[in-house]
Every structure is written in C-alpha cells, then in structure tokens.
Design a protein around this motif. Structure first.
Motif, mmCIF file in Angstrom:
data_model
loop_
_atom_site.group_PDB
_atom_site.id
_atom_site.type_symbol
_atom_site.label_atom_id
_atom_site.label_comp_id
_atom_site.label_asym_id
_atom_site.label_seq_id
_atom_site.Cartn_x
_atom_site.Cartn_y
_atom_site.Cartn_z
ATOM 1 N N HIS B 34 0.073 2.026 1.566
ATOM 2 C CA HIS B 34 -1.033 1.924 0.699
ATOM 3 C C HIS B 34 -2.486 1.668 1.428
ATOM 4 N N ILE B 36 -5.944 3.671 3.180
ATOM 5 C CA ILE B 36 -6.437 5.232 2.962
ATOM 6 C C ILE B 36 -6.702 5.341 4.466
ATOM 7 N N ILE B 194 -10.931 9.692 -5.199
ATOM 8 C CA ILE B 194 -9.873 9.636 -4.004
ATOM 9 C C ILE B 194 -9.446 8.161 -4.204
ATOM 10 N N ARG B 195 -10.568 7.293 -4.362
ATOM 11 C CA ARG B 195 -10.506 5.876 -4.470
ATOM 12 C C ARG B 195 -9.410 5.388 -5.737
ATOM 13 N N SER B 198 -5.827 6.599 -5.008
ATOM 14 C CA SER B 198 -5.361 5.992 -4.151
ATOM 15 C C SER B 198 -4.473 4.694 -4.256
ATOM 16 N N ARG B 201 -0.534 4.391 -3.610
ATOM 17 C CA ARG B 201 -0.147 5.484 -2.612
ATOM 18 C C ARG B 201 -0.860 5.503 -1.501
ATOM 19 N N THR B 202 -0.333 6.295 -0.558
ATOM 20 C CA THR B 202 -1.122 6.279 0.922
ATOM 21 C C THR B 202 -1.936 7.690 1.110
ATOM 22 N N ILE B 203 -2.999 7.733 1.554
ATOM 23 C CA ILE B 203 -3.712 8.775 1.807
ATOM 24 C C ILE B 203 -4.037 8.724 3.319
ATOM 25 N N CYS B 217 -12.171 4.443 3.592
ATOM 26 C CA CYS B 217 -10.854 4.359 4.528
ATOM 27 C C CYS B 217 -10.661 2.964 5.322
#
Lengths: 307, 252
Positions: B34, B36, B194-195, B198, B201-203, B217
């Motif tokens: 979880h 970034i 992307i935010r 996210s 989930r994991t990025i 990040c």
C-alpha cells in the motif's frame, strides 16, 4: 449494413457467374482466394510472415488425391482428411517456428516447407515429377455427380463460403481481439497475462488448416496434385496475392487472388506467355512502392478520407 | 522488521550481468504494501532493467524475487501478470489499431475464459462494455471509447494505458516513467490519476520528474550504476549528499 449489402451482391454474382464465365477458371479462382484468405490470417492478423504455406496447400492436395484415388474415400471425407493433415503439419511446423519473429520465422517456415517438398519428390505415392493424376471427383453427399462442372462449381463455392466464414469469424471473435492486440503490441499483451505464443500458434494452425482446405479442393477440381502445389513459388505467390489485395483486410486477399489468377490465365495464352513471372514481379514492385495497403486497403482509405 | 507480510515484493541479491557488464548489481529491494515506492537514479542506473527482471522480460543472472512471500524468480512474464503484477512501459503501451474500449476489454476478457474461442462472435464480449466504460470514465476518457487509439493524443494514450492496467485489478502496479515526454498539464493529470488509483494497492514507479516523486512517493530507492545507493523518504534522500553527487557529478 453496407458490408451486408456488399456480401449479398457478391453472393448473387458468384451464384450466376458460371453461366457467364468458364466454371473451371472460377473454381481455380475460388481455391486461391481461400488460400490467400487463410494466409492473411497469419500475416495480416497475426503479423507473422510465413514463407512455407505451400507445404500446407500442397500437402493437403497430395493427401486428398491419395485418399480419393487409392483409398477410394468419398469426396467430402477425402477433402477432410487432407485438411486435417495440413492442420497437423501446421502444428508441427508452428511449434518450431513460433518462437522466432520476423525474418527468422520466415526462414524456419521456408526451410520446413522445403523439407516437405523434398519428401514429396522422393516419396512414391506422389508420382514424382508426373504428379498424382486422374484423381476421381466422385459425388457430393453421395448423389450429386461432381464430374459435371456446374455441380462441381457450387460444391467449391460452398466450401469457399464455409472457409471464408470461419476466417472472418475468427478475426471478429474474442480470439481475434487478442490476436490484434498481440500484433499491435506483443509485450503489452504479455504484461496483461496472455501467453502470446499460444495465440500465435492457434492462428498458425488455423491458417494452415484452411490453406489445406484450399489445396484439397483444388485437387478435386483439377483431378491432379503436383509438385507445383508444394513448391516455394506457391508460398511466394500467396504472399503476392495477399499484399496486392490488401493485408489485414477481410476481402483483400480474395481480390488479390482474383487479380493474379486472372492475369496468369490471360497472359499465359497471349504473346506475353513466357513473361508471366516478370509481369507479376513488376506488379509486386509497383504494389510495394506505390500502394502499400493493397487494392482493398487503398479503397478503404479513400472512403475513410472522403467521409 | 523481518515480518514478510509487510512487504509485497522483495528481491534478494538481484543481479543481471550482460557480457562483461553488470547492469543490476546485488539489489535488495523491499516494497511495502500500500505504498507508492519510487525507483530513481541517473540515466543508465539500471531502473528499467530492474523492471524487466521483476516481470521476467529479462532473466536474472542471480538472486531471487518474492511476491507476497512466494518465490517468483522462475515464473514466466504472462503468469506474473496473472498473479496481479502489472507493468507499464516507457513508451506508451496501447493497441493503436483498436478502439479505446477494445483496449480495455483486452484486459477484461481473459477472465471470461473465451480468449481462444475463434468460433464465437466478438459480440459475446459486449457484456464487458459497461465495466470498460466505467474504467475509461475513471481516467477521463469517457468521450473517447469508440475512438481509434492511433488518433489519440499522447497524454490520453497514457491515461488509456492506466485504465487498461486497472482493468486487471492489479495488486502491484509497476509504472515505468509514467510522465515521461509530457507537457505540464498532462503531468498534473497523470500524477493525480496515480494518486487516485493507488488506494488499496501498491505502486512501484520509475520516475525522473522529482516534483512528481516528492508529491506522490512514500519511499524512494536511489540506484546508481546498478546498485542501491540509498533509500528513504523524500526528505532523507534529497538531503543525502551522495544523491546530489550521483545526479550532478562531484561538487568542485
């Protein structure tokens, strides 16, 4: 909607055509149209240039010839056996070739097809240079005499329609979607969880099988299977037909086949008889340089731009 | 800190040697669930190679990769994708000769299990259209679902790529320079996107644009010449003199 009307017109024309044009010529045309359409499945939609499709066309031609002449199978069954063998051959060659792309894929398919060709030269049942002659046409469904050219024509037309339907359905199927995705961007398709080689292999086997169906049917029409069918010239010719008609368009290859077969037939009887390969070569060069989308592809592009 | 449940992805001594050249050198990467996580470093530091190793587009010379505690070092690309690790590519990865909706559907249709069915009509996929359009709406492409992708702008292609990736419901997304080659507006758009995606989930992303990295990040790993130089949050990493040196060369 427009395509439906187009198909209806095409079907109507094909139904009445043998009353205006020599049926044997039309049958030849249909066989090669099916061959080119089958080839297009792997080149146009799979993005793989096979240079060995003569092996499937010629292989099926010989097997069907043998099955009808020596084993005395009914015509439909003979065609089915030839087609099935082409599919098996396609699976064997495909398994080896599909791991490579581009020029390497073309080389492997060519090499394998040459091996098949030399097998046919040396095997006894093919009749060597003489070919397998006097293959009986038999009957369709056990009672329609195929010795009659008109009956034979409608039989071939039915086979062509079936093959053509399978191809256009495969292109417009869930499988076809994945195939175009792979052709467009193979790495991305992989990263979405697809084992791309399996999809390419299925496309190759389908293409080989239907090329075989064309070869088998051709044997019945001409009552002859010969080395010409399996020669690499045949592999080259089908590339030309497909490119000339329009790569990756559904009707293009059939149109291309029509043009090439017609040219061959008319040129052969005229003063340019000995120059057919040169004429075809020139056409090929013009096609690649000037209208790369092929006849149908260019027409479609013109329509797209003008609306 | 050795609790494996905390990490979704772990590499141990990950190494890739090409002839006489070590592109990735003994990298131990720990990606927390979880978060970034950014992978940064100067050109040629081996960031993309790490991505290619993680997704098996390249085969590691040594070392191991664990995903959710399971060893995936010897598993093939497509299967890694099916396990929920979806990557993007440096250049936009779309299918240009298909429509936007079809692009997303390619990702959705595998679950139907009919992807080898060449005898079935493509209409059998229309049940997926609603979900595809939903995903397109999420990335702001609702008006383009029937557009040919080849005709779309670069920023929209990247947005489409994210929609397609989301369709796979990935647990771990690997994004390779998602804002590369974009104008500032598109960068803002994609950063927000992307935010948004996210959540839950994991990025893991490779990114050159440090302002994007600083805003998005949680953890940053700096690579240099294939090896890990340092790791930490943005403040820690940006304060590290070795990082400045790696980017700018030695201060005079």
């Amino acid at each position: 909607m427009n395509t439906k009307i187009g198909y209806l017109i095409a079907i109507a024309l094909l139904l009445v055509a043998p009353f205006a044009i020599y049926p044997v010529f039309l049958m030849k045309l249909l066989c090669f149209a099916l061959f080119a359409s089958a080839f297009n499945l792997i080149l146009g939609y799979g993005g793989l240039l096979s240079f060995g499709h003569a092996a499937f066309f010629g292989g099926a031609a010989y097997v069907t010839g043998h099955a009808l002449k020596v084993w005395g199978l009914p015509t439909e069954l003979g065609i089915l056996v030839g087609t099935a063998i082409a599919g098996v051959l396609g699976l064997a060659i495909g398994l080896l070739a599909i791991r490579r792309q581009g020029i390497y894929f073309a080389m492997i398919t060519l090499a394998m097809a040459q091996m098949v060709y030399f097998f046919f030269i040396s095997a006894d049942f093919t009749g060597g240079e003489n070919g397998l002659q006097g293959v009986p046409r038999g009957t369709a469904l056990g009672f329609i005499d195929l010795q009659d050219n008109l009956n034979m024509y409608y039989f071939v037309l039915a086979i062509f329609a079936l093959g053509y339907f399978i191809i256009s359905r495969a292109v417009n199927s869930p499988f076809g979607q994945i195939l175009s995705a792979i052709r467009d961007n193979e790495d991305r398709a992989t990263s979405l969880g697809y084992d791309v080689d399996r999809y390419k292999l299925l496309a190759f086997v389908l293409s080989a099988t239907l090329a075989g169906l064309a070869g088998s049917t051709k044997t019945v029409v001409f009552q002859l299977a010969s080395l010409t069918d399996a020669h690499w010239h045949m592999s080259g010719e089908v590339v030309l037909m497909t490119l000339l008609g329009g790569l990756g368009t559904i009707v293009g290859p059939a149109v291309g086949a029509g043009i090439i077969v017609t040219l061959q037939n008319y040129l052969a009887s005229g003063p340019l008889g000995a120059w057919v390969p040169v004429v075809l070569g020139i056409i090929f060069v013009i096609c690649v340089l000037a209208f790369r989308r092929g006849v149908v592809g260019e027409l479609r592009e013109m329509l797209r731009k003008s609306f | 800190m050795t609790n494996t449940g905390q990490y979704i992805l772990e590499t141990d001594g990950l190494t890739k040697e090409f002839k006489g050249f070590t592109a990735v050198d003994n990298v131990d990467l720990r990606v927390q669930r979880h978060q970034i996580h950014a992978l940064i470093g100067p050109n040629g530091a081996g960031k993309t190679t790490v991505f290619n190793l993680l997704t098996k587009f390249l085969i590691p010379t040594r070392g191991s990769i664990k995903y959710n505690g399971e060893d995936i070092t010897h598993i093939k690309s497509a299967e890694i994708a099916r396990k929920g690790v979806i990557r993007s590519f440096q250049i936009s990865a779309v299918f240009p000769h298909m429509t936007a909706r079809e692009n997303v559907r390619v990702a959705l249709q595998r679950k139907l299990g009919t992807s080898f069915h060449f005898w079935r009509s493509v209409k059998s996929l229309s049940g997926l259209n609603d979900r595809a359009d939903e995903l397109l709406t999420m990335v702001g492409l609702e008006r383009f679902s029937d557009s040919q992708v080849a005709d779309m702008s670069y920023g929209r292609k990247r947005a489409l790529e994210i929609a397609t990736t989301l369709a796979m419901e990935p647990e771990l997304m690997l994004l390779d320079e998602p804002t590369q080659g974009m104008g500032r507006e598109d960068v803002e758009l994609v950063t927000e996107l992307i935010r948004k995606v996210s959540a839950n989930r994991t990025i893991l992303m490779v990114e050159h644009n440090l302002s994007v990295v600083s805003r998005l990040c949680d953890t940053i790993t700096v690579l240099q010449r294939g090896a890990v130089l340092t790791e930490g949050n943005y403040q820690e990493v940006s304060a590290d003199p070795r990082v400045k040196e790696a980017y700018m060369g030695k201060a005079a």
